[in-house]
Design an enzyme around this catalytic site. Structure first.
Site, mmCIF file in Angstrom:
data_model
loop_
_atom_site.group_PDB
_atom_site.id
_atom_site.type_symbol
_atom_site.label_atom_id
_atom_site.label_comp_id
_atom_site.label_asym_id
_atom_site.label_seq_id
_atom_site.Cartn_x
_atom_site.Cartn_y
_atom_site.Cartn_z
ATOM 1 N N CYS A 64 1.162 18.606 -19.227
ATOM 2 C CA CYS A 64 1.415 17.445 -20.060
ATOM 3 C C CYS A 64 1.935 17.892 -21.423
ATOM 4 O O CYS A 64 1.321 18.747 -22.072
ATOM 5 C CB CYS A 64 0.128 16.642 -20.227
ATOM 6 S SG CYS A 64 0.255 15.255 -21.371
ATOM 7 N N HIS A 92 -1.346 1.437 -4.445
ATOM 8 C CA HIS A 92 -1.656 2.868 -4.354
ATOM 9 C C HIS A 92 -0.744 3.732 -5.210
ATOM 10 O O HIS A 92 -0.710 4.948 -5.037
ATOM 11 C CB HIS A 92 -1.593 3.326 -2.889
ATOM 12 C CG HIS A 92 -2.655 2.707 -2.039
ATOM 13 N ND1 HIS A 92 -2.659 2.773 -0.656
ATOM 14 C CD2 HIS A 92 -3.768 2.007 -2.371
ATOM 15 C CE1 HIS A 92 -3.715 2.141 -0.185
ATOM 16 N NE2 HIS A 92 -4.398 1.662 -1.201
ATOM 17 N N GLN A 120 0.834 -1.205 0.000
ATOM 18 C CA GLN A 120 0.000 0.000 0.000
ATOM 19 C C GLN A 120 0.867 1.253 0.000
ATOM 20 O O GLN A 120 0.340 2.361 -0.100
ATOM 21 C CB GLN A 120 -0.904 -0.003 1.232
ATOM 22 C CG GLN A 120 -1.891 -1.157 1.273
ATOM 23 C CD GLN A 120 -2.560 -1.285 2.627
ATOM 24 O OE1 GLN A 120 -1.980 -1.805 3.591
ATOM 25 N NE2 GLN A 120 -3.775 -0.804 2.733
#
Length: 240
Positions: free
Chosen positions: A140, A112, A94
């Site tokens: 981006c 995660h 996790q």
């Protein structure tokens, strides 16, 4: 430990506790410095990013710096040692800090995400490079959308393929470790029960469990960085 040495397939689920032994604060720990007035739950959401992307990006930049300074501890190293001995080993984590990989674990499923990776908020695709023009957050290079850390925020689903692989590992393992995790965050918390129902021996290592030993359940109270290396030594007579 005969159950460890004799297991043909081993799976492990790790949570924030093992990273805390490397000095990393958990989500439940109070924030410090410039971030003490913020709650992580209020920053780690898509809605928070849409409201104030600069704030969220800078908070993750702070966390990325902390995680980059941390070093794998003996618990991480022991899990890598177990992987070298096991015929089949799957490490489900996790944690987003990448410490398992830095300790030489190979078959790691990141439920995660990973804070060192970046993806486009609009296209949901990984982005490896972008223009360093001082924009916060950066944009981006393909679509112009905002970039975000490649982590799972509150309200978002776990990566489906990764979780399916984790379920498969839990179903088919002989031995399942639950290490440094509260067992409260679903759906990851269900993996231990899945493994138990499938007949695996369960080993829980946590500071918050009562010691218990039975043929199919071992609850070991203590730091993973102490317990795991000792298990490796007992099973294979070597340092973890």
């Amino acid at each position: 430990m005969e159950a460890l040495r004799g297991a043909k397939s081993i799976a492990a689920l790790t949570g924030a506790g093992i990273s805390a032994e490397s000095g990393l604060p958990t989500f439940r720990d109070p924030q410090t410095g410039l971030w003490e007035k913020f709650r992580p739950e209020d920053l780690a959401t898509p809605e928070a990013f849409q409201r104030n992307p600069k704030l969220v990006w800078e908070w993750y930049a702070h966390r990325r710096e902390l995680m980059g300074q941390a070093q794998p501890n003996p618990g991480h190293a022991a899990l890598a040692a177990i992987e070298r001995h096991a015929a089949t080993f799957t490490l489900v984590t996790q944690n987003i800090d990448g410490l398992h990989q830095r300790a030489d674990s190979r078959n790691v499923l990141e439920l995660h995400g990973n804070i060192t990776r970046t993806r486009c908020f609009e296209e949901d695709t990984l982005v490896e490079s972008w223009s360093a023009n001082g924009e916060v957050p950066p944009h981006c290079p393909r679509c112009g959308g905002l970039l975000r850390p490649d982590v799972v925020w509150f309200g978002e689903s776990l990566p489906e393929e990764t979780f399916e692989q984790a379920l498969e590992a839990a179903i088919f393992c002989d031995l399942f470790f639950s290490i440094g995790t509260s067992g409260l965050v679903e759906p990851a918390a269900s993996l231990t029960e899945v493994a138990r129902r499938a007949g695996a021996t369960i080993v829980v290592i946590n500071l918050e469990v009562e010691p218990l030993a039975s043929p199919d359940l071992y609850q070991l109270n203590g730091p993973a960085g102490q317990i795991l290396p000792e298990l490796v030594r007992q099973a294979w007579r070597e340092e973890g």
